[in-house]
Design a protein around this motif. Structure first.
Motif, short mmCIF file in Angstrom:
data_model
loop_
_atom_site.label_atom_id
_atom_site.label_comp_id
_atom_site.label_asym_id
_atom_site.label_seq_id
_atom_site.Cartn_x
_atom_site.Cartn_y
_atom_site.Cartn_z
N GLU A 1 27.16 7.35 56.38
CA GLU A 1 27.69 6.19 56.26
C GLU A 1 28.31 5.73 55.18
O GLU A 1 29.17 4.75 55.23
N GLU A 2 28.14 6.30 53.81
CA GLU A 2 28.89 6.01 52.77
C GLU A 2 30.23 6.30 52.82
O GLU A 2 31.07 5.88 51.92
N ARG A 3 30.42 7.41 53.69
CA ARG A 3 31.73 7.91 53.80
C ARG A 3 32.49 7.24 54.82
O ARG A 3 33.63 7.75 55.35
N LEU A 4 32.10 6.01 55.47
CA LEU A 4 32.66 5.63 56.53
C LEU A 4 32.69 4.06 56.35
O LEU A 4 32.36 3.12 56.97
N PRO A 5 33.56 3.84 55.40
CA PRO A 5 33.72 2.31 54.87
C PRO A 5 34.57 1.63 55.95
O PRO A 5 35.43 2.32 56.62
N GLY A 6 34.38 0.51 56.32
CA GLY A 6 35.02 -0.38 57.34
C GLY A 6 34.82 0.03 58.57
O GLY A 6 35.52 -0.43 59.50
N VAL A 7 33.88 0.77 59.19
CA VAL A 7 33.77 0.92 60.49
C VAL A 7 32.84 0.06 61.10
O VAL A 7 31.75 -0.38 60.46
N MET B 1 35.03 17.55 64.39
CA MET B 1 36.08 18.11 65.23
C MET B 1 36.68 19.13 64.34
O MET B 1 36.46 19.42 63.10
N PRO B 2 37.19 20.30 64.83
CA PRO B 2 37.81 21.56 64.04
C PRO B 2 38.98 20.87 63.22
O PRO B 2 39.83 19.83 63.73
N GLU B 3 39.45 21.56 62.35
CA GLU B 3 40.62 21.54 61.47
C GLU B 3 40.50 20.31 60.65
O GLU B 3 40.77 20.38 59.30
N MET B 4 40.44 19.08 61.23
CA MET B 4 40.28 17.75 60.34
C MET B 4 39.01 17.06 60.62
O MET B 4 39.10 16.79 61.95
N THR B 5 38.22 16.89 59.81
CA THR B 5 37.05 15.90 60.23
C THR B 5 37.18 14.60 60.88
O THR B 5 38.42 14.17 60.09
N GLY B 6 36.61 13.78 61.16
CA GLY B 6 36.42 12.46 61.84
C GLY B 6 36.60 11.86 60.24
O GLY B 6 37.30 10.51 60.20
N TYR B 7 35.70 12.16 59.26
CA TYR B 7 35.93 11.55 57.97
C TYR B 7 37.36 11.28 57.45
O TYR B 7 37.69 10.28 56.93
#
Length: 120
Positions: free
Chosen positions: A91-97, A60-66
């Motif tokens: 996936e390493e940047r998506l803890p707890g997903v 997404m623009p401006e702020m990512t989902g991460y």
């Protein structure tokens, strides 16, 4: 006392995705939508007690989902999140997903993922 439906927040900058997922999920869930991460974080702050699951786009623009995920987890460390993305997720940047769904997907796949995550 009427049965209340679980509340889901869908976050995606693509209006078609938001509309399609809202229509697919609305029969069984109360659905909130946000077109960007900042709006979603504000909505989650206000409704964290009722929002049971967040469907979150990464690109997404401006702020990512991460970045949005990190903010959501600072508000509620136990927030349930399903990633919906057309990007190759790190996936390493998506803890707890709970789950990651790659676009394009069928709306039924999202419904099934939501049911699994919410244990329904």
């Amino acid at each position: 006392m009427p049965d209340t439906k679980p509340t889901i927040l869908i976050v995606d900058d693509d209006a078609t995705v938001l509309t399609t997922l809202k229509m697919s999920l609305a029969p069984s869930y109360d659905v909130l939508t946000a077109t960007d991460a900042t709006q979603a974080i504000d909505m989650f702050r206000v409704g964290e007690d009722v929002i049971e699951l967040v469907l979150l786009d990464l690109g997404m623009p401006e702020m990512t989902g991460y970045e949005a995920l990190a903010e959501l987890q600072m508000i509620d460390a136990d927030v349930k999140v399903v990633i919906i993305t057309g990007l190759k997720p790190d996936e390493e940047r998506l803890p707890g997903v709970a789950e990651i769904l790659s676009k394009p997907f069928r709306p039924a796949q999202v419904v099934e993922a939501v049911q699994r995550v919410l244990g329904m």
